[in-house]
Design an enzyme around this catalytic site. Sequence first.
Site, PDB file in Angstrom:
ATOM      1  N   GLY A  71      -1.634  12.940   3.355  1.00 25.46           N
ATOM      2  CA  GLY A  71      -2.111  13.836   4.405  1.00 25.46           C
ATOM      3  C   GLY A  71      -3.346  14.267   4.020  1.00 25.46           C
ATOM      4  O   GLY A  71      -3.951  15.262   4.691  1.00 25.46           O
ATOM      5  N   VAL A  76       0.931  -1.199  -0.074  1.00 21.78           N
ATOM      6  CA  VAL A  76       0.012   0.013  -0.209  1.00 21.78           C
ATOM      7  C   VAL A  76       0.836   1.270   0.174  1.00 21.78           C
ATOM      8  O   VAL A  76       1.856   1.673   0.872  1.00 21.78           O
ATOM      9  CB  VAL A  76      -0.954   0.141   1.279  1.00 21.78           C
ATOM     10  CG1 VAL A  76      -1.908   1.370   1.277  1.00 21.78           C
ATOM     11  CG2 VAL A  76      -1.960  -1.097   1.258  1.00 21.78           C
ATOM     12  N   GLY A  88      -6.032  12.201   3.254  1.00 17.35           N
ATOM     13  CA  GLY A  88      -6.913  11.129   3.396  1.00 17.35           C
ATOM     14  C   GLY A  88      -7.133  10.204   2.086  1.00 17.35           C
ATOM     15  O   GLY A  88      -7.991   9.519   2.031  1.00 17.35           O
ATOM     16  N   LEU A  89      -6.001  10.221   1.255  1.00 18.16           N
ATOM     17  CA  LEU A  89      -6.116   9.252  -0.013  1.00 18.16           C
ATOM     18  C   LEU A  89      -5.680   7.782   0.357  1.00 18.16           C
ATOM     19  O   LEU A  89      -6.528   7.042  -0.089  1.00 18.16           O
ATOM     20  CB  LEU A  89      -5.107   9.822  -0.961  1.00 18.16           C
ATOM     21  CG  LEU A  89      -5.481  11.262  -1.692  1.00 18.16           C
ATOM     22  CD1 LEU A  89      -4.206  11.539  -2.613  1.00 18.16           C
ATOM     23  CD2 LEU A  89      -6.947  11.169  -2.168  1.00 18.16           C
ATOM     24  N   GLY A  90      -4.974   7.582   1.366  1.00 17.96           N
ATOM     25  CA  GLY A  90      -4.706   6.248   1.817  1.00 17.96           C
ATOM     26  C   GLY A  90      -5.915   5.716   2.302  1.00 17.96           C
ATOM     27  O   GLY A  90      -6.190   4.528   2.247  1.00 17.96           O
ATOM     28  N   LYS A  91      -6.904   6.268   2.980  1.00 19.68           N
ATOM     29  CA  LYS A  91      -7.980   5.915   3.585  1.00 19.68           C
ATOM     30  C   LYS A  91      -8.876   5.576   2.417  1.00 19.68           C
ATOM     31  O   LYS A  91      -9.442   4.521   2.236  1.00 19.68           O
ATOM     32  CB  LYS A  91      -8.709   6.858   4.256  1.00 19.68           C
ATOM     33  CG  LYS A  91      -9.817   6.479   5.215  1.00 19.68           C
ATOM     34  CD  LYS A  91     -10.266   7.758   6.235  1.00 19.68           C
ATOM     35  CE  LYS A  91     -11.836   7.237   6.670  1.00 19.68           C
ATOM     36  NZ  LYS A  91     -12.255   8.444   7.247  1.00 19.68           N
ATOM     37  N   ASP A  94       3.212  -2.140   9.220  1.00 25.69           N
ATOM     38  CA  ASP A  94       4.427  -1.715  10.073  1.00 25.69           C
ATOM     39  C   ASP A  94       4.096  -0.929  11.242  1.00 25.69           C
ATOM     40  O   ASP A  94       2.986  -0.298  11.061  1.00 25.69           O
ATOM     41  CB  ASP A  94       5.010  -0.737   8.925  1.00 25.69           C
ATOM     42  CG  ASP A  94       5.721  -1.568   7.795  1.00 25.69           C
ATOM     43  OD1 ASP A  94       6.339  -2.838   8.219  1.00 25.69           O
ATOM     44  OD2 ASP A  94       5.942  -1.122   6.828  1.00 25.69           O
ATOM     45  N   TYR A 143      -4.724   1.729  10.314  1.00 27.16           N
ATOM     46  CA  TYR A 143      -5.351   0.818  10.039  1.00 27.16           C
ATOM     47  C   TYR A 143      -6.512   0.634  11.104  1.00 27.16           C
ATOM     48  O   TYR A 143      -7.778   0.287  11.009  1.00 27.16           O
ATOM     49  CB  TYR A 143      -4.872  -0.472  10.028  1.00 27.16           C
ATOM     50  CG  TYR A 143      -4.193  -0.638   8.439  1.00 27.16           C
ATOM     51  CD1 TYR A 143      -4.855  -0.536   7.348  1.00 27.16           C
ATOM     52  CD2 TYR A 143      -2.740  -0.512   8.478  1.00 27.16           C
ATOM     53  CE1 TYR A 143      -3.996  -0.530   6.183  1.00 27.16           C
ATOM     54  CE2 TYR A 143      -2.125  -0.407   7.448  1.00 27.16           C
ATOM     55  CZ  TYR A 143      -2.893  -0.475   6.010  1.00 27.16           C
ATOM     56  OH  TYR A 143      -2.174  -0.430   4.916  1.00 27.16           O
TER      57      TYR A 143
END
Lengths: 167, 167
Positions: free
Chosen positions: B112, B104, B114-117, B140, B147
């Site tokens: 920063g 990921v 919210g794109l990962g979410k 990690d 998560y």
Amino acid sequence: MTSSRSLNSVLIEELYGRGARLCPSCDDGLTLVFSQSRPFDLIELEQLLASVGWSRRPQRRVKRALENSLLTIGLWNHNTRIPRLVGFARCTGDGVLEATVWDVAIHPIYQGSGLGKELMKYVLEILRKMRTKRVTLFADPGVVDFYLRQGWVLEPKGCRCAFWYAN
Amino acid sequence: MTSSRSLNSVLIEELYGRGARLCPSCDDGLTLVFSQSRPFDLIELEQLLASVGWSRRPQRRVKRALENSLLTIGLWNHNTRIPRLVGFARCTGDGVLEATVWDVAIHPIYQGSGLGKELMKYVLEILRKMRTKRVTLFADPGVVDFYLRQGWVLEPKGCRCAFWYAN
């Protein structure tokens, strides 16, 4: 039943498929065979998994999961007519960078003589031949030591495992 | 560059493949698209993964690993001529009982907001459609909270993760 002495590697592969081989067993009366291609009877597999306490899963879905697995391994109590499934493990993964081990089971009657260790050795042997770089698994608390004794590394670099369950 | 207002869902799927959709973005000037079928340029993917600090892996093996994955997801900064890859995730697994998320990454410039979410939401959305029962990942230490905030469960029933590395 054919004795292990009369079972040469050609015959084993004929009966249990390519790559099958004898499992070293402490019990001389037993002839146990590892196979990565002998098909499973889903009811027998379910009984094996239930015998080690795993909850029942719909057979149609188990069938598809097996088909989509990278590797499905059976440990068979040899019999020329009806071999009995006494151990199981499977892997998912890309087989190149990653493989993940699931559903490792040895029937309780056959536990305590190192078969689980032999099963994992067979799994890693195949993955090594495929040149898989890293193998991972999620260990229940009761089997963490089992894996550590075999050289697995617990949570390298502080890695933690996270699960998400479908509703 | 086409603005997000002129990008309807038909056009998105034409450009980025079936199932592609706009990513909700805080930055109004950005048009970002999720795709599960647009092919990757391996050099661009390597640059993205290197930008988040991952070590280099042989391209031929990465190619095979992607081909053998259950799911490969790209997050693209939209451009009708040359979309840029700014995010990535992939899954291995049988897609029925299990899927495991790997690699990921969101490019630091795009982090920063919210794109990962959103990326993880898109991944789970697809797995939910496939009716995958359980999704797992190895987090990690620095991203465990990320998560947990999204509803992942850390080490259910005391489960631990174990790794085995090929020599």
